[in-house]
Design an enzyme around this catalytic site. Structure first.
Site, PDB file in Angstrom:
ATOM      1  N   HIS A   7       0.828  -1.211   0.000  1.00  0.00           N
ATOM      2  CA  HIS A   7       0.000   0.000   0.000  1.00  0.00           C
ATOM      3  C   HIS A   7       0.862   1.262   0.000  1.00  0.00           C
ATOM      4  O   HIS A   7       1.628   1.480   0.936  1.00  0.00           O
ATOM      5  CB  HIS A   7      -0.900  -0.032   1.240  1.00  0.00           C
ATOM      6  N   ARG A   8       0.764   2.052  -1.060  1.00  0.00           N
ATOM      7  CA  ARG A   8       1.604   3.245  -1.279  1.00  0.00           C
ATOM      8  C   ARG A   8       3.086   2.837  -1.350  1.00  0.00           C
ATOM      9  O   ARG A   8       3.967   3.579  -0.920  1.00  0.00           O
ATOM     10  CB  ARG A   8       1.372   4.299  -0.203  1.00  0.00           C
ATOM     11  N   GLU A  34       0.396  -0.633  -4.597  1.00  0.00           N
ATOM     12  CA  GLU A  34      -0.676   0.340  -4.824  1.00  0.00           C
ATOM     13  C   GLU A  34      -0.051   1.720  -4.776  1.00  0.00           C
ATOM     14  O   GLU A  34       0.906   1.946  -4.007  1.00  0.00           O
ATOM     15  CB  GLU A  34      -1.731   0.202  -3.721  1.00  0.00           C
ATOM     16  N   ASP A  36      -1.130   6.203  -5.600  1.00  0.00           N
ATOM     17  CA  ASP A  36      -2.190   7.184  -5.855  1.00  0.00           C
ATOM     18  C   ASP A  36      -1.658   8.194  -6.856  1.00  0.00           C
ATOM     19  O   ASP A  36      -0.502   8.628  -6.748  1.00  0.00           O
ATOM     20  CB  ASP A  36      -2.551   7.902  -4.553  1.00  0.00           C
ATOM     21  N   HIS A  49      -0.752  10.821  -2.606  1.00  0.00           N
ATOM     22  CA  HIS A  49      -2.051  10.530  -1.981  1.00  0.00           C
ATOM     23  C   HIS A  49      -2.804  11.801  -1.660  1.00  0.00           C
ATOM     24  O   HIS A  49      -4.009  11.913  -1.893  1.00  0.00           O
ATOM     25  CB  HIS A  49      -1.836   9.710  -0.705  1.00  0.00           C
ATOM     26  N   GLU A 109      -4.380   4.186  -8.256  1.00  0.00           N
ATOM     27  CA  GLU A 109      -5.633   4.787  -7.783  1.00  0.00           C
ATOM     28  C   GLU A 109      -5.701   6.257  -8.193  1.00  0.00           C
ATOM     29  O   GLU A 109      -4.791   7.033  -7.881  1.00  0.00           O
ATOM     30  CB  GLU A 109      -5.738   4.667  -6.256  1.00  0.00           C
ATOM     31  N   LYS A 111      -6.876   9.929  -7.812  1.00  0.00           N
ATOM     32  CA  LYS A 111      -7.336  10.793  -6.704  1.00  0.00           C
ATOM     33  C   LYS A 111      -8.180  11.956  -7.203  1.00  0.00           C
ATOM     34  O   LYS A 111      -8.790  11.869  -8.272  1.00  0.00           O
ATOM     35  CB  LYS A 111      -6.135  11.251  -5.872  1.00  0.00           C
ATOM     36  N   ASP A 234       0.329  -2.072   4.576  1.00  0.00           N
ATOM     37  CA  ASP A 234       1.499  -1.205   4.773  1.00  0.00           C
ATOM     38  C   ASP A 234       2.716  -2.020   5.201  1.00  0.00           C
ATOM     39  O   ASP A 234       3.816  -1.480   5.288  1.00  0.00           O
ATOM     40  CB  ASP A 234       1.211  -0.168   5.872  1.00  0.00           C
TER      41      ASP A 234
HETATM   42  O1  G3P Z   1      -6.564   1.672  -2.850  1.00  0.00           O
HETATM   43  C1  G3P Z   1      -6.735   1.322  -1.514  1.00  0.00           C
HETATM   44  C2  G3P Z   1      -6.516   2.486  -0.594  1.00  0.00           C
HETATM   45  O2  G3P Z   1      -5.323   3.114  -0.956  1.00  0.00           O
HETATM   46  C3  G3P Z   1      -7.642   3.472  -0.617  1.00  0.00           C
HETATM   47  O3  G3P Z   1      -7.517   4.470   0.336  1.00  0.00           O
HETATM   48  O4  G3P Z   1      -6.917   6.694   1.172  1.00  0.00           O
HETATM   49  O5  G3P Z   1      -5.224   4.890   1.241  1.00  0.00           O
HETATM   50  O6  G3P Z   1      -5.882   5.917  -0.927  1.00  0.00           O
HETATM   51  P1  G3P Z   1      -6.320   5.546   0.462  1.00  0.00           P
HETATM   52 MG    MG Z   2      -4.748   4.691  -2.300  1.00  0.00          MG
END
Ligand code: G3P
Ligand code: MG
Length: 248
Positions: A7-8, A34, A36, A49, A109, A111, A234
């Site tokens: 994640h990120r 993942e 953003d 993000h 993702e 934004k 994470d």
């Molecule tokens: O894509 C999953 C997650 O990243 C969505 O929430 O706020 O972390 O971008 P956020």
């Molecule tokens: Mg995200």
């Protein structure tokens, strides 16, 4: 096959959404991350993000107001630790280069686009153009909390695999109508409050289910036992290597 999405990037080991965080996936044998993306008002698509610089850089203010050139002097690493001083906010083009270089797959993702329709249109066409440069062996999923952006993107790039993101409080009875309207193959629900019945319902409709954000191993195992296909975490480094596999 179950998939871990860093994640990120490996965001507990390096500043989130930076090239260092994504490169660390290679060292830890995590094949999917993942990230953003958002757009600057000069049309540059960047990996971030937040819509402001405040939390993850040495500056403050609006991300959208920046121009490409400004990225060269903004530090996106020192907030995390001195080891990452000089880290930059990556552009989407740099991200694509890195994915090709290391054969890393990404959930990208989309934004806010500054809640600006022109900016959103530019981001979608820029994303389509950038994906043209992706090697054929490298996979991607496009996700968003905004189904309108996903539906528009499917018109531009029908072959794209897309995912609707839902927060616990936005996961209502209309979820399936939204998924069908978008043409989504994946549903990405929030972990908090997600039940076995909901997972079974998504699976019964034929969707792949990836849950965000799951850092506790017990919860991850519970979700996988319920039939979830993947989790965003994470802390991918804490999971057994066998879980960090390439998945569909
Ligand atoms: O894509 C999953 C997650 O990243 C969505 O929430 O706020 O972390 O971008 P956020
Ligand atoms: Mg995200």
């Amino acid at each position: 096959m179950k998939t871990l999405y860093a994640h990120r990037g490996m965001s507990s080991l390096a500043p989130e959404n930076t090239l260092s965080a994504f490169k660390l996936c290679v060292d830890h044998q995590v094949h999917w991350f993942e990230c953003d993306i958002d757009i600057l008002h000069d049309g540059t698509i960047v990996v971030s993000h937040d819509s402001t610089l405040d939390r993850c850089t040495d500056r403050s203010g609006s991300l959208f107001e920046l121009k490409r050139q400004a990225l060269d002097s903004i530090d996106a690493g020192s907030w995390f630790s001195d080891e990452f001083i000089g880290e930059r906010i990556p552009t989407l083009d740099q991200l694509i280069d890195l994915m090709n270089q290391y054969r890393l797959n990404a959930n990208i993702e989309i934004k806010s686009c500054d809640s600006n329709a022109d900016a959103a249109r530019d981001l979608l066409s820029g994303l389509d153009k950038a994906l043209e440069r992706l090697d054929s062996q490298v996979e991607y999923i496009i996700s968003s909390f905004n189904p309108m952006l996903l539906a528009e993107f499917k018109k531009i790039r029908p072959q794209a695999r897309v995912a609707c993101l839902f927060e616990t409080h936005t996961l209502n009875d209309d979820w399936h109508v939204i998924m069908q309207w978008v043409g989504a193959e994946f549903i990405h629900p929030q972990n908090q409050g997600l039940t076995r019945e909901q997972v079974q319902m998504f699976k019964a409709h034929g969707y792949k289910v990836n849950v965000w954000t799951v850092n506790a191993k017990d919860r991850a195992n519970q979700l996988f036992n319920w039939g979830v296909d993947g989790i965003f975490t994470d802390v991918a480094q804490r999971f057994p290597k066998g879980r960090r596999m390439v998945g569909k």
